[in-house]
Design an enzyme around this catalytic site. Structure first.
Site, PDB file in Angstrom:
ATOM      1  CB  CYS A   1      -1.030  -0.179   1.549  1.00 37.54           C
ATOM      2  SG  CYS A   1      -1.862   1.639   1.247  1.00 37.54           S
TER       3      CYS A   1
ATOM      4  CD  GLU B   1       1.498  -1.116   8.656  1.00 41.76           C
ATOM      5  OE1 GLU B   1       1.451   0.593   8.367  1.00 41.76           O
ATOM      6  OE2 GLU B   1       0.166  -1.139   8.196  1.00 41.76           O
TER       7      GLU B   1
END
Length: 332
Positions: free
Chosen positions: A107, A138
């Protein structure tokens, strides 16, 4: 008898998830047409088990947690797709050593945090990285950009505080005048603000990025829950257990409504949850397909034929991210 269902607006897929899933589906189709073999994805492309199961069944996608799993896979492994959560440089380097073509579906909002980490580490800053788990993909990816400069910090209110992460009340840095705070993109907005405030009081010269690292979709979905919660007796949150942003919605709904439940689909609903209930709120994580939400509505309508269904919350999202292109190993 249930009278009303209020659907959160926005809910479900965010732009990053749409981009990642479409990129993977297109790559799988291209591979099939060219005879290159089934596509491989490093880690779950998004944290939703239904999405993963559908990609496996419909596109023969193979998901791996270690690139070493590609060894000996006949007709597979020429192209590897990186998930929306981002990866560490070590994974990218390993893909290069293995001669893999890559398709990076990280992303862009996660990429922004990675860029901040690299930039400030190069200037000698300590990076206080707020998150909910040292094992979240992440966090692993962001920490990997500057491992020697990064200190992991537990977000305030974390129900499963990670012992490998520091407490914001006691964390220490080498130079209090040269530190920056970055965050995982999918945390509770309120808890993140509290954590940053603690760090600011302890380190008055703390650098804070001009734009919040928290994802717009994370903020918008939490804001919608706050609008709907006072209007309902029960809140249903459609999310996989592995979805960080989804679990933050569950926690928020539990705080604000008499009853709140996490479900994967309508199959998980228990009849006793609905006894005496007149109004139900429904939201879904940023990686949850919307057909799962409508499946719940259909289920409720079978028992409540006069059910009123409406939306409330905020404005619809219209953000789009450009899909990535394949990068041959020699150019990676």
């Amino acid at each position: 008898m249930i009278e009303t269902v209020i659907l959160a607006r926005p809910r479900g897929y965010c732009a990053g998830v749409v981009m990642a899933i479409e990129a993977l589906e297109e790559a799988a189709t291209e591979n099939k047409q060219s005879g290159e073999g089934d596509i491989v994805a490093y880690h779950a492309i998004v944290h939703n088990k239904t999405v993963v199961q559908r990609l496996e069944a419909q596109h023969n996608v193979r998901f791996v947690e270690d690139l070493a799993e590609l060894e000996g896979m006949s007709g597979q492994g020429q192209t590897v797709v990186f998930s929306a959560h981002g990866i560490s440089p070590k994974v990218r380097e390993e893909a290069g050593r293995r001669g893999l073509t890559t398709l990076d579906a990280t992303c862009p909002l996660v990429t922004k945090v990675h860029s901040e980490s690299k930039r400030y580490a190069a200037m000698g800053y300590s990076i206080l990285l707020i998150g909910d788990s040292s094992q979240h993909q992440e966090i692993i990816g962001t920490q990997g950009e500057a491992p020697d400069n990064t200190i992991l910090v537990n977000v305030v209110g974390n129900r499963k505080a990670d012992p490998k992460m520091q407490d914001p009340h006691t964390v220490q840095v080498p130079d209090p005048n040269k530190c920056i705070v970055l965050t995982q993109t999918t945390l509770s907005v309120d808890d993140t603000d509290k954590t940053v405030d603690i760090l600011k009081r302890r380190f008055p010269n703390l650098t804070i990025p001009s734009r919040s690292d928290l994802c717009y979709a994370t903020k918008n979905r939490q804001a919608a829950v706050k609008v709907i919660a006072p209007q309902v007796d029960v809140f249903l949150v459609v999310s996989s257990l592995t979805s960080s942003n989804g679990m933050r919605l569950v926690e928020l709904a539990e705080e604000l409504t008499p009853e709140a439940y996490r479900i994967d689909s309508a199959d998980d609903i228990k009849s006793e949850w609905l006894e005496g209930v007149k109004a139900i709120g429904i939201t879904s994580a940023a990686s949850t397909p919307d057909d799962l939400v409508w499946g719940i509505v259909d289920y409720l309508r079978t028992q409540n034929p006069n059910l009123i269904v409406r939306e409330d919350g905020g404005e619809p999202e219209d953000i789009e991210f450009r899909k990535p292109s394949r990068v041959p190993a020699s150019l990676g």
